[in-house]
Design a protein around this motif. Structure first.
Motif: not given
Ligand SMILES: C[S@@+](CC[C@H](N)C(=O)[O-])C[C@H]1O[C@@H](n2cnc3c(N)ncnc32)[C@H](O)[C@@H]1O
Length: 414
Positions: A158-176
């Motif tokens: 769940g923590e990786w999922l949340f990280l992916g979501e917020i990385a996506h929101i701020i446009g950090r594709r590689a992190d997402a």
């Protein structure tokens, strides 16, 4: 001057100019152990590092050299030790720029002075702080905290999922992408994230969003769908689509209508008053349950759209509509051509898609597809439909940004 030194020097000079004078309080730090503020969460970026101070709520942007100093400042070495280490690595390094930055960083709370070291926050503290920041709309700071803590405690899906979501929101594709990949290792059955990863990896897009992805997404979303779309995301597509249809059909009533991807029935509400018979089709049983409860539809089928269209033998509809559902298809020929076969002479087809810049369409990082107006025109022509109108409109908002759509109204010849 070395590259590392140049960035630190630039930073120190900029700080000095901003401060307006060099008369800052002098901190005699050379011989003290350099101790990074234990409340800092750090995240590297493309050309800058972000450091979020959980105590002060301040987000700092650091160049790579400053971040390196901070990383090395674990209390085991003084500034003088650091000078010796760095000058040994980079010949000709001018230490003064580093010293200036350290001095300024003390003032900004990036280092702590001697004395008892405050207890650092636990990983759990940082994770819950990240959620609170996200709630407050401080997405960048939330990302820094979430990334910092998730890397320390990486076994919770769940923590990786949340990280992916917020990385996506701020446009950090590689992190997402990285976060979703870690998530998928732990939850390999998640069809939604597997589909989003196809886009994030720039792999060839499937013809349409996989059925399991749609089923999973809308099973989760169905109960809160209308509230979320209408109240949170300013969903305008049904209103804009019906306006465009009415311009075309004028006062026509008693029509046999088909609503493709009818969902909970938001567009059925718009169609009902002009319908003699209204049929809705949707892949999601949960969405169809809501549509059934509206009472707007005469027939409701739980079915995949292209499969459903292929099974219908005759031209039986006066109007076929798809409000915000063709966004899950790549090439629109797969839906528009078979749907055109089901239109009576003079019948109408109307739909919305998200407007994109990439010809002819593209799977976006959201897992939906965007289309160009020229693709819509070409597909209409191939399907033998005349273009009554094609316009652009605001469909809704996503993370505060407008989602612009194309509204198309097409017509079968008389
Ligand atoms: C964004 S919702 C739109 C619902 C409704 N038309 C509205 O405007 O509120 C998209 C709908 O399309 C459905 N959908 C997506 N792909 C589908 C497919 N291949 N076959 C059937 N339904 C599909 C989803 O289940 C979902 O209910």
């Amino acid at each position: 001057m070395g590259k590392v030194e140049a960035v630190v020097r630039g930073r120190a000079m900029a700080g000095r100019e901003r401060d307006g004078s060099a008369a800052q309080a002098q901190i005699c730090f050379e011989s003290r152990p350099l101790r990074r503020n234990p409340f800092l969460a750090l995240a590297p970026g493309d050309d800058e590092y972000l450091a979020y101070d959980l105590m002060s709520g301040r987000l700092h942007r650091l160049n790579p050299a400053a971040a390196l100093i901070l990383e090395l400042s674990d209390g085991s070495r003084s500034a003088e030790d650091l000078r010796v280490e760095l000058t040994a690595i980079e010949k000709g390094l001018v230490w003064a720029a580093y010293a200036k930055w350290i001095e300024r960083a003390y003032g900004e709370g990036l280092f702590i002075l001697e004395g008892p070291c405050p207890t650092p926050p636990t990983v759990r503290d940082i994770l819950s702080h990240a959620r609170a920041l996200r709630q407050d709309g401080k997405v960048l700071a939330a990302f820094v905290c979430q990334r910092h803590a998730t890397l320390l405690f990486s076994c919770d899906a769940g923590e990786w999922l949340f990280l992916g979501e917020i990385a996506h929101i701020i446009g950090r594709r590689a992190d997402a992408r990285e976060a979703y990949e870690r998530y998928l290792e732990l939850q390999p059955d998640d069809a939604e994230i597997a589909h989003i990863l196809t886009g994030l990896r720039d792999e060839p897009a499937p013809e349409r969003a996989p059925d399991r992805c749609i089923e999973q997404l809308y099973a989760r979303f169905a109960d809160g769908y209308e509230n979320s779309m209408c109240n949170d995301l300013g969903y305008q597509a049904p209103g804009r689509l019906i306006e465009a249809i009415v311009v075309g059909i004028g006062g026509l009533r008693n029509l046999d209508m088909l609503d493709l991807g009818c969902g909970t029935g938001l567009f059925g509400r718009e169609l009902r008053t002009r319908a003699r018979r209204l049929t809705g089709v949707d892949l999601s049983p949960e969405m169809i349950t809501h549509a059934r409860n509206t009472g707007f539809y005469d027939v409701l089928d739980i079915c995949e759209i292209t499969f459903w269209l292929r099974r219908r033998p005759t031209a039986e509809f006066d109007l076929i509509a798809a409000c915000d559902s063709f966004i899950y298809f790549g090439d629109l020929r797969q839906v528009v051509i078979p749907a055109a076969q089901l239109l009576r002479r003079g019948g109408w087809m109307a739909f919305t898609v998200e407007r994109g810049e990439s010809e002819p369409f593209r799977l976006t990082d959201s897992g939906r597809y965007s289309h160009t107006a020229s693709h819509v025109r070409r597909v209409a022509e191939e399907a033998g439909l005349r273009i009554a109108s094609i316009s652009e409109t605001l469909l809704r908002y996503e993370y505060g940004q407008q989602v612009t759509g194309i509204v198309a109204v097409l017509r079968q010849s008389d």
